[in-house]
Design an enzyme around this catalytic site. Structure first.
Site, PDB file in Angstrom:
ATOM      1  CG  LEU A  21      -2.109  -0.766   1.274  1.00  0.00           C
ATOM      2  CD1 LEU A  21      -2.292  -1.325   2.384  1.00  0.00           C
ATOM      3  CD2 LEU A  21      -3.114  -0.259  -0.262  1.00  0.00           C
ATOM      4  CG  ASP A  40       9.951   0.435   3.962  1.00  0.00           C
ATOM      5  OD1 ASP A  40       8.734  -0.252   3.156  1.00  0.00           O
ATOM      6  OD2 ASP A  40      10.614  -0.991   4.562  1.00  0.00           O
ATOM      7  CG  ASP A  75      12.457   2.528  13.555  1.00  0.00           C
ATOM      8  OD1 ASP A  75      10.831   1.974  13.513  1.00  0.00           O
ATOM      9  OD2 ASP A  75      12.646   1.326  15.177  1.00  0.00           O
ATOM     10  CG  ASN A 102       0.789   2.307   4.096  1.00  0.00           C
ATOM     11  OD1 ASN A 102      -0.159   1.732   4.457  1.00  0.00           O
ATOM     12  ND2 ASN A 102       2.402   1.862   3.930  1.00  0.00           N
ATOM     13  CE1 TYR A 173      -2.407  -4.784  11.429  1.00  0.00           C
ATOM     14  CE2 TYR A 173      -4.341  -5.921  11.060  1.00  0.00           C
ATOM     15  CZ  TYR A 173      -3.476  -4.859  10.724  1.00  0.00           C
ATOM     16  OH  TYR A 173      -3.585  -4.479   8.988  1.00  0.00           O
ATOM     17  CE  LYS A 177      -2.767  -1.022  10.806  1.00  0.00           C
ATOM     18  NZ  LYS A 177      -2.412  -0.032  10.167  1.00  0.00           N
ATOM     19  CB  THR A 207      -0.231  -5.557   1.550  1.00  0.00           C
ATOM     20  OG1 THR A 207      -0.607  -6.107   3.014  1.00  0.00           O
ATOM     21  CG2 THR A 207      -1.142  -4.257   1.230  1.00  0.00           C
TER      22      THR A 207
END
Length: 309
Positions: A21, A40, A75, A102, A173, A177, A207
């Site tokens: 993404l 990244d 990071d 993201n 997770y 989120k 992904t």
């Protein structure tokens, strides 16, 4: 005469932009005229260091297409990394207009098998990795607003269906989120006076994080589907809304959460009061239970617990 580019002149940071993404978002912003900071860390699915620099590859793609981009390998879940990310945008391009949070990874376990380290690692990268870049970007925008240069700044955070409804085997997770949604609402309320709009998406797309866990759901159309068939799970389907939310076009849109999948966009309406009963006095436990059951019978059924990455 071609239409004007939606993000001409804007500077956009995308975290976790080396693949999936994030990569799709970075390319889509660049195609609309933005200059991109491609962040990244280059780690694997579980957050451990990888052997290459996916951010540099995305920068090369953008430049090959005639765009402007710079790589950042820090990071973002550390204060120094997040601060240097904002500094990279300002030092390279002299401004910052949009932050797309993201970055993330998975360490899925059922709750009874979920180690504390796996809980901490996922919360750190997803939730702290949203908070710190947002904090440093917001400080820059607030200072600009107080100096009389009110920005048209945008933040797009990345939640998930798991954060909205829960997902079996993804307690860490899902909690992270869900926390991102709460952070989005607070940031939108606090930063609006400084010209900053903050929204979140809950995407479903193919992904590295989803193509193994939900392989059948995320599969691309097979050869028998025919040429030109719509690939509903392609990450590129999510990026158009992300680009619009990160542009100046969506003036007034803030504090919202959107589900995005394939060609579908849904505005999520969050927690709203449902059936209610007020006795005007304290109930016994049995009375409270009886009332709760009556109210539940009147309420809408909860959403299906699922996982969509």
């Amino acid at each position: 005469m071609s239409a004007p580019l939606l993000c001409e002149g804007r500077v956009v940071i995308v975290t976790g932009a080396g693949r999936g993404l994030g990569r799709a978002h970075a390319l889509a912003y660049a195609a609309e005229g933005a200059r991109i900071v491609v962040n990244d860390l280059g780690v694997g699915l579980d957050g451990t260091p990888g052997p290459d620099s996916p951010a540099a590859r995305v920068v090369d793609e953008i430049r090959a297409a005639g765009g402007e981009a710079v790589a950042h390998g820090g990071d973002v879940a550390t204060t120094d990394g997040a601060a240097s990310l904002i500094h990279t945008a300002l030092e390279t391009y002299g401004r910052l207009d949009t932050l797309v949070n993201n970055a993330g990874f998975l360490r899925d376990r059922m709750l009874v098998n979920l180690d504390e380290d796996d809980w901490d690692a996922v919360m750190r990268v997803h939730l702290k990795g949203h908070f710190l870049p947002l904090k440093h970007a917001a400080a820059h925008w607030r200072a600009a607003a107080k100096a009389g240069r009110v920005p048209r700044a945008r933040v797009v955070n990345t939640s998930s269906g798991a954060g909205l409804l829960g997902s079996v085997g993804q307690g860490n997770y899902s909690a992270a989120k869900a926390g991102i949604i709460g952070l989005t609402l607070v940031a939108a309320a606090e930063m609006g006076r400084y010209g900053v709009q903050v929204n979140a998406i809950a995407p479903a797309a193919r992904t590295r994080m989803t193509e193994r866990t939900f392989a059948e759901m995320m599969a691309a159309p097979g050869a028998d589907a025919g040429a030109g068939s719509f690939d509903a799970m392609a990450p590129e389907n999510v990026s158009p809304l992300v680009v619009w939310l990160g542009s100046a076009a969506g003036a007034g849109v803030t504090g919202r959460v959107f589900e995005v999948e394939g060609g579908r966009i849904t505005v999520m309406e969050g927690w709203r009061p449902g059936p209610s009963a007020d006795k005007g006095a304290r109930r016994s436990p049995a009375e409270a239970g009886e009332t709760a059951l009556k109210l539940l019978a009147e309420a809408e059924a909860p959403g299906v617990v699922y996982g969509a990455g």
